[in-house]
Scaffold this motif. Structure first.
Motif, PDB file in Angstrom:
ATOM      1  N   PRO A 131      32.385  21.224 -55.680  1.00 16.45           N
ATOM      2  CA  PRO A 131      33.559  21.040 -56.544  1.00 16.45           C
ATOM      3  C   PRO A 131      33.627  19.609 -57.059  1.00 16.45           C
ATOM      4  O   PRO A 131      33.080  18.691 -56.437  1.00 16.45           O
ATOM      5  N   PRO A 132      34.272  19.388 -58.189  1.00 14.72           N
ATOM      6  CA  PRO A 132      34.328  18.028 -58.737  1.00 14.72           C
ATOM      7  C   PRO A 132      35.081  17.091 -57.808  1.00 14.72           C
ATOM      8  O   PRO A 132      36.126  17.446 -57.270  1.00 14.72           O
ATOM      9  N   GLU A 133      34.526  15.900 -57.615  1.00 20.15           N
ATOM     10  CA  GLU A 133      35.189  14.947 -56.745  1.00 20.15           C
ATOM     11  C   GLU A 133      36.022  13.986 -57.604  1.00 20.15           C
ATOM     12  O   GLU A 133      35.686  13.731 -58.752  1.00 20.15           O
ATOM     13  N   PRO A 134      37.120  13.464 -57.068  1.00 21.65           N
ATOM     14  CA  PRO A 134      38.098  12.752 -57.904  1.00 21.65           C
ATOM     15  C   PRO A 134      37.775  11.297 -58.226  1.00 21.65           C
ATOM     16  O   PRO A 134      38.527  10.677 -58.963  1.00 21.65           O
ATOM     17  N   TYR A 135      36.685  10.725 -57.711  1.00 25.09           N
ATOM     18  CA  TYR A 135      36.415   9.308 -57.954  1.00 25.09           C
ATOM     19  C   TYR A 135      35.421   9.082 -59.095  1.00 25.09           C
ATOM     20  O   TYR A 135      35.554   8.158 -59.870  1.00 25.09           O
ATOM     21  N   LYS A 136      34.385   9.925 -59.189  1.00 27.86           N
ATOM     22  CA  LYS A 136      33.418   9.784 -60.279  1.00 27.86           C
ATOM     23  C   LYS A 136      33.417  10.999 -61.201  1.00 27.86           C
ATOM     24  O   LYS A 136      32.827  10.955 -62.265  1.00 27.86           O
ATOM     25  N   GLY A 137      34.020  12.112 -60.770  1.00 23.36           N
ATOM     26  CA  GLY A 137      34.061  13.320 -61.586  1.00 23.36           C
ATOM     27  C   GLY A 137      32.810  14.151 -61.520  1.00 23.36           C
ATOM     28  O   GLY A 137      32.613  15.043 -62.331  1.00 23.36           O
ATOM     29  N   VAL A 173      38.985  16.486 -65.000  1.00 20.36           N
ATOM     30  CA  VAL A 173      39.203  15.989 -63.638  1.00 20.36           C
ATOM     31  C   VAL A 173      40.014  14.706 -63.737  1.00 20.36           C
ATOM     32  O   VAL A 173      39.628  13.765 -64.422  1.00 20.36           O
ATOM     33  N   GLN A 174      41.148  14.677 -63.060  1.00 20.33           N
ATOM     34  CA  GLN A 174      41.989  13.484 -63.034  1.00 20.33           C
ATOM     35  C   GLN A 174      41.337  12.493 -62.060  1.00 20.33           C
ATOM     36  O   GLN A 174      41.296  12.731 -60.864  1.00 20.33           O
ATOM     37  N   LEU A 175      40.787  11.400 -62.590  1.00 15.82           N
ATOM     38  CA  LEU A 175      40.065  10.443 -61.765  1.00 15.82           C
ATOM     39  C   LEU A 175      41.033   9.506 -61.063  1.00 15.82           C
ATOM     40  O   LEU A 175      42.029   9.055 -61.639  1.00 15.82           O
ATOM     41  N   LYS A 176      40.733   9.197 -59.799  1.00 16.17           N
ATOM     42  CA  LYS A 176      41.522   8.272 -59.010  1.00 16.17           C
ATOM     43  C   LYS A 176      40.944   6.870 -59.142  1.00 16.17           C
ATOM     44  O   LYS A 176      39.759   6.701 -59.431  1.00 16.17           O
ATOM     45  N   VAL A 177      41.757   5.893 -58.890  1.00 17.78           N
ATOM     46  CA  VAL A 177      41.305   4.509 -58.906  1.00 17.78           C
ATOM     47  C   VAL A 177      40.616   4.233 -57.582  1.00 17.78           C
ATOM     48  O   VAL A 177      41.105   4.596 -56.521  1.00 17.78           O
ATOM     49  N   GLY A 178      39.457   3.557 -57.640  1.00 15.26           N
ATOM     50  CA  GLY A 178      38.723   3.254 -56.419  1.00 15.26           C
ATOM     51  C   GLY A 178      39.357   2.086 -55.672  1.00 15.26           C
ATOM     52  O   GLY A 178      40.416   1.570 -56.029  1.00 15.26           O
ATOM     53  N   LYS A 179      38.693   1.649 -54.609  1.00 12.65           N
ATOM     54  CA  LYS A 179      39.180   0.515 -53.818  1.00 12.65           C
ATOM     55  C   LYS A 179      39.192  -0.757 -54.651  1.00 12.65           C
ATOM     56  O   LYS A 179      38.309  -0.978 -55.463  1.00 12.65           O
ATOM     57  N   SER A 180      40.156  -1.568 -54.428  1.00 15.81           N
ATOM     58  CA  SER A 180      40.166  -2.847 -55.117  1.00 15.81           C
ATOM     59  C   SER A 180      39.836  -3.947 -54.093  1.00 15.81           C
ATOM     60  O   SER A 180      40.251  -3.886 -52.946  1.00 15.81           O
ATOM     61  N   SER A 181      39.084  -4.934 -54.524  1.00 19.08           N
ATOM     62  CA  SER A 181      38.711  -6.018 -53.599  1.00 19.08           C
ATOM     63  C   SER A 181      39.778  -7.099 -53.655  1.00 19.08           C
ATOM     64  O   SER A 181      40.482  -7.281 -54.636  1.00 19.08           O
ATOM     65  N   LYS A 182      39.851  -7.875 -52.567  1.00 21.39           N
ATOM     66  CA  LYS A 182      40.874  -8.931 -52.489  1.00 21.39           C
ATOM     67  C   LYS A 182      40.400 -10.205 -53.077  1.00 21.39           C
ATOM     68  O   LYS A 182      39.355 -10.611 -53.225  1.00 21.39           O
TER      69      LYS A 182
END
Length: 178
Positions: free
Chosen positions: A153-159, A169-178
């Motif tokens: 199934p399609p994954e939400p980070y890269k589609g 596919v509604q893409l999610k925002v990945g981790k953000s670095s500090k």
């Protein structure tokens, strides 16, 4: 009265319906399908049309009235036109091919995934990334398409994955670095 159940089913040219007390058989240019008629419903065939009526006003017969009308309508459409679901593969190296009616999928696993379609369902692959599932039974076509999609199934980070044609596919925002 059910809004869907009381609608009349128009029978196109080339499609014939055979009614018995317990079954309905629909024959058309694409094939034939049969189904058991619930005991609480009756079918009335008039010139070029079919209507489903309830025998009583029990809750169970009211519940199944619209459903059975939709099922019979899908049988008529399936035998005259057929149904098609299209799936797309998105991802680097994702591809599909057909070998002796068996679908081979390479979708990121260490081994190819093989799917053998049931009787009455045809699988076709176009340009290695588009899969077409066709048949006369809408229920089976949807079930096989869903089984193929559930492999990856399609994954939400890269589609990436297997998607229905036109699915977004509604893409999610990945981790953000500090």
């Amino acid at each position: 009265m059910s809004r869907i159940g009381k609608q009349i089913i128009k029978i196109p040219a080339g499609v014939s319906i055979k009614l018995t007390d317990e079954t309905i058989q629909v024959n058309g240019p694409k094939g034939d399908i049969g189904r058991q008629i619930p005991s609480c419903l009756s079918l009335v065939e008039k010139e070029g049309s079919l209507q489903i009526q309830r025998k009583n006003e029990a809750i169970s017969s009211r519940q199944i009235h619209g459903l059975f009308r939709s099922l019979v309508s899908n049988m008529v459409v399936g035998t005259s036109q057929g149904f098609t679901k299209t799936l797309e593969l998105k991802g680097v190296g994702y591809k599909a091919n057909i070998d002796k009616k068996i679908l081979n999928l390479s979708v990121g696993y260490s081994h190819p995934v093989r799917i053998e379609p049931p009787a009455g369902i045809e699988l076709a692959v176009e340009n290695n990334t588009t899969i077409k599932v066709t048949g006369i039974d809408k229920e089976k076509v949807g079930l096989i398409a869903q089984q193929i999609r559930s492999i990856k199934p399609p994954e939400p980070y890269k589609g990436k994955g297997i998607l229905y044609k036109g699915e977004v596919v509604q893409l999610k925002v990945g981790k953000s670095s500090k």
